[in-house]
Design a protein around this motif. Structure first.
Motif, mmCIF file in Angstrom:
data_model
loop_
_atom_site.group_PDB
_atom_site.id
_atom_site.type_symbol
_atom_site.label_atom_id
_atom_site.label_comp_id
_atom_site.label_asym_id
_atom_site.label_seq_id
_atom_site.Cartn_x
_atom_site.Cartn_y
_atom_site.Cartn_z
ATOM 1 N N ARG A 162 0.833 -1.211 0.000
ATOM 2 C CA ARG A 162 0.000 0.000 0.000
ATOM 3 C C ARG A 162 0.866 1.259 0.000
ATOM 4 O O ARG A 162 0.665 2.169 -0.809
ATOM 5 C CB ARG A 162 -0.891 -0.018 1.246
ATOM 6 N N ASP A 163 1.837 1.297 0.889
ATOM 7 C CA ASP A 163 2.685 2.488 0.990
ATOM 8 C C ASP A 163 3.601 2.633 -0.219
ATOM 9 O O ASP A 163 3.962 3.754 -0.608
ATOM 10 C CB ASP A 163 3.498 2.450 2.290
ATOM 11 N N GLY A 202 1.439 4.301 -2.748
ATOM 12 C CA GLY A 202 1.248 5.702 -2.375
ATOM 13 C C GLY A 202 2.500 6.518 -2.669
ATOM 14 O O GLY A 202 2.414 7.635 -3.194
ATOM 15 N N TYR A 259 -11.662 10.999 2.416
ATOM 16 C CA TYR A 259 -11.667 9.710 3.127
ATOM 17 C C TYR A 259 -10.261 9.140 3.222
ATOM 18 O O TYR A 259 -10.027 8.167 3.930
ATOM 19 C CB TYR A 259 -12.596 8.759 2.354
ATOM 20 N N GLN A 260 -9.323 9.713 2.453
ATOM 21 C CA GLN A 260 -7.904 9.308 2.450
ATOM 22 C C GLN A 260 -7.672 7.980 1.718
ATOM 23 O O GLN A 260 -6.680 7.293 1.933
ATOM 24 C CB GLN A 260 -7.344 9.213 3.881
ATOM 25 N N GLY A 261 -8.606 7.634 0.836
ATOM 26 C CA GLY A 261 -8.433 6.415 0.042
ATOM 27 C C GLY A 261 -9.187 5.247 0.637
ATOM 28 O O GLY A 261 -9.082 4.987 1.832
ATOM 29 N N LYS A 317 -6.563 3.403 1.602
ATOM 30 C CA LYS A 317 -5.555 4.275 2.227
ATOM 31 C C LYS A 317 -4.271 4.405 1.403
ATOM 32 O O LYS A 317 -3.216 4.729 1.935
ATOM 33 C CB LYS A 317 -5.209 3.800 3.651
ATOM 34 N N SER A 325 -3.918 6.703 -0.778
ATOM 35 C CA SER A 325 -3.706 8.144 -0.940
ATOM 36 C C SER A 325 -3.786 8.902 0.390
ATOM 37 O O SER A 325 -4.175 10.066 0.434
ATOM 38 C CB SER A 325 -4.718 8.715 -1.938
ATOM 39 N N LYS A 326 -3.368 8.258 1.456
ATOM 40 C CA LYS A 326 -3.411 8.892 2.765
ATOM 41 C C LYS A 326 -2.523 10.146 2.785
ATOM 42 O O LYS A 326 -1.348 10.093 2.417
ATOM 43 C CB LYS A 326 -2.915 7.894 3.821
ATOM 44 N N GLY A 327 -3.118 11.276 3.177
ATOM 45 C CA GLY A 327 -2.353 12.523 3.261
ATOM 46 C C GLY A 327 -2.276 13.303 1.953
ATOM 47 O O GLY A 327 -1.759 14.417 1.927
#
Lengths: 326, 335
Positions: A7-8, A11, A34-36, A39, A41-43
């Protein structure tokens, strides 16, 4: 080397490309506030603002087309589908617009766009949410189709997809988002269309991609205990397919198992087997065996779901069969 | 209060503009007549949808745009390509499937494209191009420009999901789009009344909080007025408009079907042909004293020569070599 999640890694790839090129933007359901949904697309909203991180209504056909239109006039959209199952509603835009625009305009309008999202089955999501679409998409000339199995490949290939001037379908594994792997801090890009030999062996090839790479590696580990050495070829890109990597491996091992998450009929494996019969016919010591999902919609019930999915025991059984061990 | 009397310069400029409008419409008419002839001779293949009867819509609309604006349309695209300023040669060569065609002969009748005039294509899936128009509008807004995109569509598009999804986003995000429904009364052979739950279809815009209007598509000045306001709204307010422009096609849906006799009567066709957009403009100009019979004859003769030149050019242009089959599937570049 840092160890991060799949995931990261995804991103980081999108973030780096958005920092590098202000024509790149992310659009889809729940990507911003919602930040994805997963997640990825968090941030992002906080870093890039709402013009470049765009929440859409639930309207796959519509926002896929918005992406294609924006790409035709010079932007570089990354369109997130909450799952590829929902992308079926958008297939007209992917197939009839994105894939064909360059050709039917006589080379005038390129469509540099990435369609991405989770693909394949997770756990007990049943029929409509548990499907692997790569064979459908890879059927279409004009599209590139990528299905990475590791965080390292996910990052390097997504960066390549965003930089590519063609439409790219990027299929992530829903069950892979939490998996971890080594990803260097320094920038790298993995060329589209190059397979990766994930394990070297000379007894049998397993040719696979996406989520099934992990299953192939487990099978190789387990078979190694019996002294069976597996060559694991991770296609990474389904279209264009690295035919040379397949034939080099099979010409070395003389035996092949083709492992995929999707269905058998007209699947990715059918294409791999075709390359093998054309290029490796005289070197084969056994018929190629395919491992794939059962030819049914995905059931909800745990036991039936397990029976439907390709997995480690089925893969090991397939290897034993092509090696005439049973 | 009497209207302000126009100065001599204004009158002359109006007269020149009217001549340009007439030229644009007559060029489309003569071009399409020869296109039908070429189709009958087998020089044009595939599906071929003519624009005859609707010329005031393309000319009226596109005469209000700037060169840096964008245009996207359906498969009935020859007239709009001409009105946008694409050359008759490049369009006819495309119809003939030749390498000097605007899409190198790979698109054909339904897929006219021209990057030089921002003509983003004729598209063959009913409704499929409407989201693309919203995407172009999004890109304009993303860059902070004051361009607009005009998206032509037939009235049958309003029953597709793509139309509604695109209009919702254009309304929601305030995109600089001018959506033009060319209501020619029939989607192939199915009349508007047999296909749509409402018949004043511009009212579909109400669902998306969009400025909407209906206008007469046989009167080029009515089209110019409505489109002009919509373009202004797009440029200044970055706000979309839905225009229903009522027109009629004088030919069949495509070259494959009868002009009348099945889904519409000959009497209906003849009634609508009384409001031929070219005749209406011509009559008005003659009444104003800005067009003489000689001028019209000269214009028509010159246009026919241009179309003949396009035909000759297309006929002389070669088809692409076979190795071009595999070109333009992918572009070999990255950023």
């Amino acid at each position: 080397m840092p160890i991060i999640t799949y995931r990261d890694a995804l991103g980081a790839a999108i973030r780096e490309e958005m920092q590098r090129d202000d024509r790149v933007f992310l659009m889809g359901e729940e990507v911003a506030a919602y930040q994805g949904a997963y997640k990825v697309s968090k941030g992002f909203l906080q870093e890039f603002g709402e013009m470049r991180v765009v929440d859409t209504p639930i309207t796959e056909l519509g926002f896929a087309g918005v992406g294609v239109g924006a790409a035709m006039v010079g932007l570089r959209p990354v369109i997130e589908f909450m799952t590829w199952n929902f992308a079926l509603l958008a297939l007209d835009q992917v197939v009839n617009a994105a894939a064909k625009m360059l050709y039917m305009s006589g080379g005038q309008f390129k469509v540099p766009i990435v369609f991405r999202g989770p693909n394949g089955a997770a756990l007990q999501l049943s029929a409509q949410h548990s499907q692997a679409w790569e064979s459908w998409l890879a059927h279409i000339p004009g599209l590139k189709v990528i299905a990475p199995g590791t965080p390292y490949d996910a990052k390097g290939l997504l960066k390549a997809a965003i930089r590519d001037d063609n439409p790219v379908c990027f299929l992530e594994g829903e069950m892979l988002y939490n998996t971890k792997g080594e990803v260097p801090d320094e920038e790298y890009v993995i060329p589209i269309g190059k397979a990766d030999l994930k394990r070297e062996g000379d007894h049998c090839s397993i040719i696979t991609h996406g989520k099934m790479v992990l299953v192939a590696m487990q099978a190789a580990d387990q078979l190694a205990k019996e002294g069976i050495r597996i060559d694991v070829v991770d296609l990474r890109t389904i279209r264009p397919m690295d035919v040379e990597a397949i034939t080099t491996s099979v010409n070395k091992t003389n035996r092949a198992v083709v492992l995929e998450e999707g269905w058998e009929v007209c699947g990715v494996g059918a294409q791999v087997v075709d390359y093998i019969q054309r290029e490796c016919f005289d070197n084969l010591d056994a018929p190629v065996v395919r491992v794939h999902q059962a030819d049914t919609p995905m059931p909800y019930t745990k036991s039936l779901e397990k029976a439907a999915k390709p997995d480690l025991p089925k893969t090991i059984a397939a290897v034993r069969k092509v090696m005439y061990l049973d | 209060m009497a209207a302000k009397k126009k100065s001599e310069a204004e009158t002359n400029s109006d007269a020149a503009r009217d001549m340009e409008l007439l030229h644009s419409m007559l060029l489309q008419r003569r071009f399409e007549e020869r296109c039908a002839e070429a189709y009958a001779l087998g020089k044009v293949g595939g599906f071929c949808h003519l624009y005859i009867g609707q010329e005031a819509v393309s000319t009226g609309t596109l005469s209000m745009l700037r060169p840096d604006d964008y245009v996207i349309t359906t498969y009935r695209d020859h007239g709009q390509a001409l009105a946008r300023g694409m050359t008759p040669r490049s369009i006819m060569a495309e119809l003939f499937g030749r390498q000097d065609g605007c899409a190198r002969g790979k698109g054909g009748s339904m897929h006219m494209f021209d990057a030089n005039t921002n003509f983003l294509g004729g598209h063959g899936i009913v409704g499929g191009h409407v989201p693309l128009a919203a995407g172009v509008g999004f890109a304009i807004k993303y860059r902070g420009g004051d361009q607009c995109i005009v998206c032509f569509m037939g009235e049958s598009v309003v029953n597709t999901g793509a139309f509604h999804e695109a209009l919702n986003m254009a309304g929601l995000w305030k995109l600089p789009c001018v959506f033009i429904i060319e209501n020619n009364r029939y989607g192939m052979g199915t009349s508007l009344e047999r296909a749509s739950a409402i018949h004043d279809i511009y009212e579909r815009g109400a669902a998306y909080n969009m400025t909407r209007q209906q206008c007469d598509g046989q009167d080029v000045f009515a089209v110019r007025k409505a489109v002009g306001e919509a373009v202004e709204r797009a440029r200044k307010e970055q706000s979309p408009t839905l225009l229903e422009i009522r027109t009629y096609r004088f030919m069949g849906h495509s070259m494959s079907d009868a002009v009348s006799g099945t889904y519409r009567t000959k009497a209906e066709l003849e009634e609508y042909m009384k409001r031929d957009p070219i005749t209406l403009l011509r009559t008005r100009m003659e009444a104003n004293g800005t067009l003489s019979a000689d001028q019209l004859t000269q214009m028509d003769t010159a246009i026919k020569a241009v179309v003949q030149d396009a035909w000759d050019f297309a006929d002389a242009s070669p088809e692409l070599p076979l190795e071009a089959l595999y070109e333009d599937v992918y572009v070999d570049t990255t950023t």
